[in-house]
Write an enzyme that holds these catalytic residues in place. Structure first.
Site, PDB file in Angstrom:
ATOM      1  N   ALA A 130       0.813  -1.216   0.000  1.00 40.34           N
ATOM      2  CA  ALA A 130       0.000   0.000   0.000  1.00 40.34           C
ATOM      3  C   ALA A 130       0.847   1.267   0.000  1.00 40.34           C
ATOM      4  O   ALA A 130       0.325   2.372   0.138  1.00 40.34           O
ATOM      5  CB  ALA A 130      -0.922  -0.007   1.210  1.00 40.34           C
ATOM      6  N   ARG A 178       9.333   6.882  -5.092  1.00 41.02           N
ATOM      7  CA  ARG A 178      10.660   6.866  -5.719  1.00 41.02           C
ATOM      8  C   ARG A 178      10.653   6.221  -7.111  1.00 41.02           C
ATOM      9  O   ARG A 178      11.591   6.364  -7.878  1.00 41.02           O
ATOM     10  CB  ARG A 178      11.654   6.144  -4.791  1.00 41.02           C
ATOM     11  CG  ARG A 178      11.950   6.906  -3.513  1.00 41.02           C
ATOM     12  CD  ARG A 178      12.620   6.064  -2.448  1.00 41.02           C
ATOM     13  NE  ARG A 178      11.678   5.261  -1.690  1.00 41.02           N
ATOM     14  CZ  ARG A 178      12.021   4.444  -0.681  1.00 41.02           C
ATOM     15  NH1 ARG A 178      13.281   4.328  -0.323  1.00 41.02           N
ATOM     16  NH2 ARG A 178      11.092   3.743  -0.047  1.00 41.02           N
ATOM     17  N   GLN A 219      -5.293   0.109   3.348  1.00 37.02           N
ATOM     18  CA  GLN A 219      -4.664   1.069   4.259  1.00 37.02           C
ATOM     19  C   GLN A 219      -5.043   2.455   3.735  1.00 37.02           C
ATOM     20  O   GLN A 219      -4.612   2.846   2.648  1.00 37.02           O
ATOM     21  CB  GLN A 219      -3.138   0.890   4.252  1.00 37.02           C
ATOM     22  CG  GLN A 219      -2.427   1.789   5.249  1.00 37.02           C
ATOM     23  CD  GLN A 219      -0.904   1.767   5.077  1.00 37.02           C
ATOM     24  OE1 GLN A 219      -0.389   1.405   4.017  1.00 37.02           O
ATOM     25  NE2 GLN A 219      -0.189   2.160   6.114  1.00 37.02           N
ATOM     26  N   GLY A 221       3.008   4.066   6.925  1.00 38.00           N
ATOM     27  CA  GLY A 221       4.149   3.216   7.285  1.00 38.00           C
ATOM     28  C   GLY A 221       3.814   1.734   7.291  1.00 38.00           C
ATOM     29  O   GLY A 221       2.648   1.335   7.305  1.00 38.00           O
ATOM     30  N   ASP A 256       7.621  -5.531  -2.822  1.00 37.74           N
ATOM     31  CA  ASP A 256       8.688  -5.017  -3.695  1.00 37.74           C
ATOM     32  C   ASP A 256      10.001  -5.792  -3.555  1.00 37.74           C
ATOM     33  O   ASP A 256      11.057  -5.267  -3.875  1.00 37.74           O
ATOM     34  CB  ASP A 256       8.913  -3.517  -3.459  1.00 37.74           C
ATOM     35  CG  ASP A 256       9.490  -3.202  -2.079  1.00 37.74           C
ATOM     36  OD1 ASP A 256       9.558  -4.116  -1.231  1.00 37.74           O
ATOM     37  OD2 ASP A 256       9.867  -2.036  -1.847  1.00 37.74           O
ATOM     38  N   ASN A 316      12.874   0.096  -4.953  1.00 32.95           N
ATOM     39  CA  ASN A 316      12.289   1.371  -4.557  1.00 32.95           C
ATOM     40  C   ASN A 316      12.341   2.387  -5.693  1.00 32.95           C
ATOM     41  O   ASN A 316      11.582   3.339  -5.711  1.00 32.95           O
ATOM     42  CB  ASN A 316      13.015   1.945  -3.338  1.00 32.95           C
ATOM     43  CG  ASN A 316      12.762   1.094  -2.099  1.00 32.95           C
ATOM     44  OD1 ASN A 316      11.696   0.488  -1.969  1.00 32.95           O
ATOM     45  ND2 ASN A 316      13.733   1.028  -1.223  1.00 32.95           N
ATOM     46  N   LYS A 372      -1.450 -13.955 -39.579  1.00 32.43           N
ATOM     47  CA  LYS A 372      -2.301 -13.557 -38.445  1.00 32.43           C
ATOM     48  C   LYS A 372      -3.584 -14.368 -38.477  1.00 32.43           C
ATOM     49  O   LYS A 372      -4.177 -14.545 -39.547  1.00 32.43           O
ATOM     50  CB  LYS A 372      -2.632 -12.066 -38.596  1.00 32.43           C
ATOM     51  CG  LYS A 372      -3.477 -11.499 -37.519  1.00 32.43           C
ATOM     52  CD  LYS A 372      -4.501 -10.478 -38.019  1.00 32.43           C
ATOM     53  CE  LYS A 372      -5.796 -11.100 -38.481  1.00 32.43           C
ATOM     54  NZ  LYS A 372      -6.900 -10.179 -38.727  1.00 32.43           N
ATOM     55  N   ASN A 396      -7.896  -9.464 -46.877  1.00 34.97           N
ATOM     56  CA  ASN A 396      -8.913  -9.909 -45.905  1.00 34.97           C
ATOM     57  C   ASN A 396      -9.791  -8.785 -45.391  1.00 34.97           C
ATOM     58  O   ASN A 396     -10.795  -9.034 -44.763  1.00 34.97           O
ATOM     59  CB  ASN A 396      -8.228 -10.603 -44.704  1.00 34.97           C
ATOM     60  CG  ASN A 396      -7.249  -9.679 -43.994  1.00 34.97           C
ATOM     61  OD1 ASN A 396      -6.647  -8.808 -44.612  1.00 34.97           O
ATOM     62  ND2 ASN A 396      -7.105  -9.863 -42.692  1.00 34.97           N
ATOM     63  N   TYR A 397      -9.440  -7.549 -45.705  1.00 33.30           N
ATOM     64  CA  TYR A 397     -10.156  -6.422 -45.117  1.00 33.30           C
ATOM     65  C   TYR A 397     -10.704  -5.546 -46.221  1.00 33.30           C
ATOM     66  O   TYR A 397      -9.954  -5.028 -47.061  1.00 33.30           O
ATOM     67  CB  TYR A 397      -9.174  -5.634 -44.237  1.00 33.30           C
ATOM     68  CG  TYR A 397      -9.792  -4.502 -43.452  1.00 33.30           C
ATOM     69  CD1 TYR A 397     -10.942  -4.711 -42.692  1.00 33.30           C
ATOM     70  CD2 TYR A 397      -9.226  -3.228 -43.463  1.00 33.30           C
ATOM     71  CE1 TYR A 397     -11.506  -3.678 -41.960  1.00 33.30           C
ATOM     72  CE2 TYR A 397      -9.784  -2.195 -42.730  1.00 33.30           C
ATOM     73  CZ  TYR A 397     -10.927  -2.425 -41.979  1.00 33.30           C
ATOM     74  OH  TYR A 397     -11.485  -1.397 -41.253  1.00 33.30           O
TER      75      TYR A 397
HETATM   76  C1  UD1 Z   1      11.682  -1.469   4.096  1.00 35.56           C
HETATM   77  C2  UD1 Z   1      12.090  -1.658   5.548  1.00 35.56           C
HETATM   78  C3  UD1 Z   1      13.604  -1.760   5.624  1.00 35.56           C
HETATM   79  C4  UD1 Z   1      14.073  -2.920   4.766  1.00 35.56           C
HETATM   80  C5  UD1 Z   1      13.548  -2.801   3.341  1.00 35.56           C
HETATM   81  C6  UD1 Z   1      13.811  -4.101   2.579  1.00 35.56           C
HETATM   82  C7  UD1 Z   1      10.422  -0.522   6.906  1.00 35.56           C
HETATM   83  C8  UD1 Z   1      10.105   0.697   7.685  1.00 35.56           C
HETATM   84  N1  UD1 Z   1      11.614  -0.530   6.309  1.00 35.56           N
HETATM   85  O1  UD1 Z   1      12.211  -0.225   3.636  1.00 35.56           O
HETATM   86  O2  UD1 Z   1      14.001  -1.962   6.976  1.00 35.56           O
HETATM   87  O3  UD1 Z   1      15.476  -2.989   4.802  1.00 35.56           O
HETATM   88  O4  UD1 Z   1      12.143  -2.573   3.318  1.00 35.56           O
HETATM   89  O5  UD1 Z   1      13.463  -3.958   1.226  1.00 35.56           O
HETATM   90  O6  UD1 Z   1       9.604  -1.427   6.859  1.00 35.56           O
HETATM   91  N2  UD1 Z   1       4.048  -0.108   2.441  1.00 35.56           N
HETATM   92  C9  UD1 Z   1       2.711  -0.073   2.793  1.00 35.56           C
HETATM   93  N3  UD1 Z   1       2.246   1.014   3.469  1.00 35.56           N
HETATM   94  C10 UD1 Z   1       3.031   2.042   3.846  1.00 35.56           C
HETATM   95  C11 UD1 Z   1       4.409   1.989   3.485  1.00 35.56           C
HETATM   96  C12 UD1 Z   1       4.886   0.908   2.791  1.00 35.56           C
HETATM   97  O7  UD1 Z   1       1.956  -0.996   2.491  1.00 35.56           O
HETATM   98  O8  UD1 Z   1       2.529   2.982   4.482  1.00 35.56           O
HETATM   99  C13 UD1 Z   1       4.553  -1.263   1.641  1.00 35.56           C
HETATM  100  C14 UD1 Z   1       5.142  -0.834   0.307  1.00 35.56           C
HETATM  101  O9  UD1 Z   1       4.156  -0.862  -0.704  1.00 35.56           O
HETATM  102  C15 UD1 Z   1       6.244  -1.867   0.078  1.00 35.56           C
HETATM  103  C16 UD1 Z   1       6.634  -2.280   1.481  1.00 35.56           C
HETATM  104  O10 UD1 Z   1       5.598  -1.878   2.352  1.00 35.56           O
HETATM  105  O11 UD1 Z   1       5.781  -2.994  -0.640  1.00 35.56           O
HETATM  106  C17 UD1 Z   1       7.959  -1.662   1.931  1.00 35.56           C
HETATM  107  O12 UD1 Z   1       7.867  -0.261   1.848  1.00 35.56           O
HETATM  108  P1  UD1 Z   1       9.058   0.611   1.270  1.00 35.56           P
HETATM  109  O13 UD1 Z   1       8.635   2.037   1.281  1.00 35.56           O
HETATM  110  O14 UD1 Z   1       9.531   0.056  -0.002  1.00 35.56           O
HETATM  111  O15 UD1 Z   1      10.145   0.412   2.414  1.00 35.56           O
HETATM  112  P2  UD1 Z   1      11.729   0.480   2.253  1.00 35.56           P
HETATM  113  O16 UD1 Z   1      12.142   1.900   2.320  1.00 35.56           O
HETATM  114  O17 UD1 Z   1      12.174  -0.301   1.100  1.00 35.56           O
HETATM  115 MG    MG Z   2      11.175  -1.135  -0.499  1.00 33.57          MG
END
Ligand code: UD1
Ligand code: MG
Length: 450
Positions: free
Chosen positions: A11, A16, A74, A79, A104, A226, A349, A384-385
């Site tokens: 979510a 980035r 969410q 976070g 991710d 990211n 095709k 064909n067309y």
């Molecule tokens: C996160 C970890 C970090 C880790 C890294 C590994 C946290 C705070 N940090 O950082 O310690 O080393 O992944 O790849 O967890 N997401 C939500 N809701 C939110 C924020 C994020 O669902 O409010 C989801 C994102 O869509 C993503 C995942 O959580 O799939 C991780 O979020 P991301 O912002 O990529 O965290 P990182 O900075 O990579």
């Molecule tokens: Mg990440």
């Protein structure tokens, strides 16, 4: 392995990535990123999977994954800790343990997570984290331990003061939690400097209880996406893993680095993939085929012992022993029966060619059906067309279509019939007859008795 439920967090805003496409839906090796953790959890035998989505991406993610998983929304990206909290009402009390992954990190391996779940079920463990040591912590969460080696906290990049290029132990973003412990502690996480509640703060919340780090043997599998640079790195890592696995299962590649194979492709033993070849989407290549150099095959089925040289195939089907190319283009719905030969500069095709049919040179075959052993001459075109409708052409078995024949559809060339060079055929050619001229007139063959 005891009772497990899975949660995938997807979510986040994905800021980035600088993209209008949700991050979880960006493809890696032809497959949307979010499908990797979903498939991994399924492989582990976890049926109850909740995906945390945002109001912005819920429609697209839902359209992709359908009802194979459950969803929790969410409302705001507050976070990863807040994201997991959204699953509480669906999952609390449903399973003994929770496996949490991010949307991710598509490179995490099955064996690694399996090993984590095994370590987690040891008595007293409330949280397990996938970790590894890296030469530079960069934008990842850093795992800190006390002198006795116990994990005391994970410090996020935003909270760190020291150089991101310094070495350290990092958090790979895969966690196991004991069910009751995680729900009891999630709510009390304090927000970080950017207002987000970090899931990783739970490592510190568990003081006095067992938090274990399960070490990955392969730094590569912990790479997350990211931004687009990391997307390219993850793609490249997975591509080489895929090639490696296919080579070990009996596929020859003279120049592996130039061969692209998507995650859902399947390849038979003794296939040879020549340089600059791409096998994309849900493509199947049969045993002992030779593909390339320079072929691109997407969502197609290629039978055994086929040869596809410098050609493009999209949603096409080739039975065994078919040869295509160089420089031909098979578009959706092209179906080539066993032993068909298509040479250079042909476009096909939505057409079916019976076994042994030959289209050796340039031409266009669209919305047609071609019988076994028919011969289609150079420059033959199915018209064909008509500007409004697509019309079908039928060329029956053993027919011989002369060079530069225009078959103005709907039209049929009967069994064993022939057309002369440059004929423009506007009406059906009965079996065994010859059509010549512009527009073509129907004649008997000169050899026929009157
Ligand atoms: C996160 C970890 C970090 C880790 C890294 C590994 C946290 C705070 N940090 O950082 O310690 O080393 O992944 O790849 O967890 N997401 C939500 N809701 C939110 C924020 C994020 O669902 O409010 C989801 C994102 O869509 C993503 C995942 O959580 O799939 C991780 O979020 P991301 O912002 O990529 O965290 P990182 O900075 O990579
Ligand atoms: Mg990440």
């Amino acid at each position: 392995m005891g009772q497990w439920a899975g949660v995938i967090l997807a979510a986040g805003t994905g800021t980035r990535m600088k993209s209008s496409v949700p991050k979880a839906l960006h493809p890696v090796c032809g497959k949307e990123m979010i499908r990797y953790p979903v498939e991994l959890l399924r492989q582990l035998g976890i049926d109850q999977i909740t995906v945390i989505v945002s109001p912005d991406n819920s429609r697209d993610v839902g359209a992709l994954l359908g009802n194979e998983v459950e969803y929790a929304v969410q409302a705001e990206p507050l976070g990863t800790g807040d994201a997991l909290l959204q699953a509480r009402e669906y999952l609390a009390g449903k399973a003994d343990n929770l496996l949490v992954m991010y949307g991710d990190t598509p490179l995490v391996r099955y064996d690694t997570v399996k090993q984590m779940t095994a370590a987690h079920v040891n008595p007293g463990v409330v949280m397990s984290i996938l970790v590894t040591s890296v030469p530079a912590v960069n934008d990842l969460g850093q795992v800190l331990r006390d002198q006795s080696g116990r994990i005391t906290s994970i410090v996020e990049a935003a909270e760190r003061e020291h150089d991101p290029h310094s070495p350290g132990e990092i958090n790979g973003g895969v966690y196991c939690f004991s069910d009751s412990w995680v729900w009891d502690n999630l709510e009390s996480i304090a927000p970080g400097s950017n207002g987000e509640r970090y899931l990783t703060s739970l490592a510190a919340a568990a003081a006095g209880q067992d938090v274990i780090g399960v070490e990955s043997q392969d730094i590569g599998e912990l790479r997350g996406v990211n931004n687009r640079v990391q997307l390219a790195q993850v793609e490249s890592e997975l591509r080489s893993r895929i090639r490696h696995e296919w080579m070990l299962s009996g596929v020859t590649m003279a120049d592996p680095d130039s061969v692209f194979i998507d995650a859902d492709v399947s390849i038979g033993q003794d296939a040879v993939l020549l340089p600059n070849t791409m096998l994309l989407g849900k493509t199947t290549i049969g045993t002992a085929c030779e593909v390339g150099p320079g072929s691109v095959i997407r969502d197609s089925f290629v039978g055994a012992q086929c040869r596809v040289t410098a050609s493009m195939l999209e949603e096409a089907t080739l039975e065994d022993g078919v040869h295509v190319g160089p420089f031909s283009h098979l578009r959706p719905g092209a179906y080539l029966g066993a032993g068909v030969h298509v040479g250079n500069f042909a476009e096909i095709k939505e057409s079916r060619l019976g076994s042994g049919a030959v289209m050796g040179h340039f031409g266009y075959l669209g919305d047609a059906s071609v019988g076994a052993n028919a011969n289609l001459g150079a420059g033959m075109v199915t018209c064909n067309y008509d500007g409004q409708n697509k019309n079908r052409t039928v060329i029956e078995a053993d027919a011989f279509v002369g060079c530069d024949t225009m078959l103005v559809a709907p039209v049929k060339v009967g069994v064993g019939a022939a057309t002369g060079a440059g004929a423009v055929v506007t009406s059906d050619v009965p079996p065994g007859r010859l059509a010549i001229g512009v527009p073509a007139k129907i004649r008997r063959f000169e050899t026929d008795a009157d």
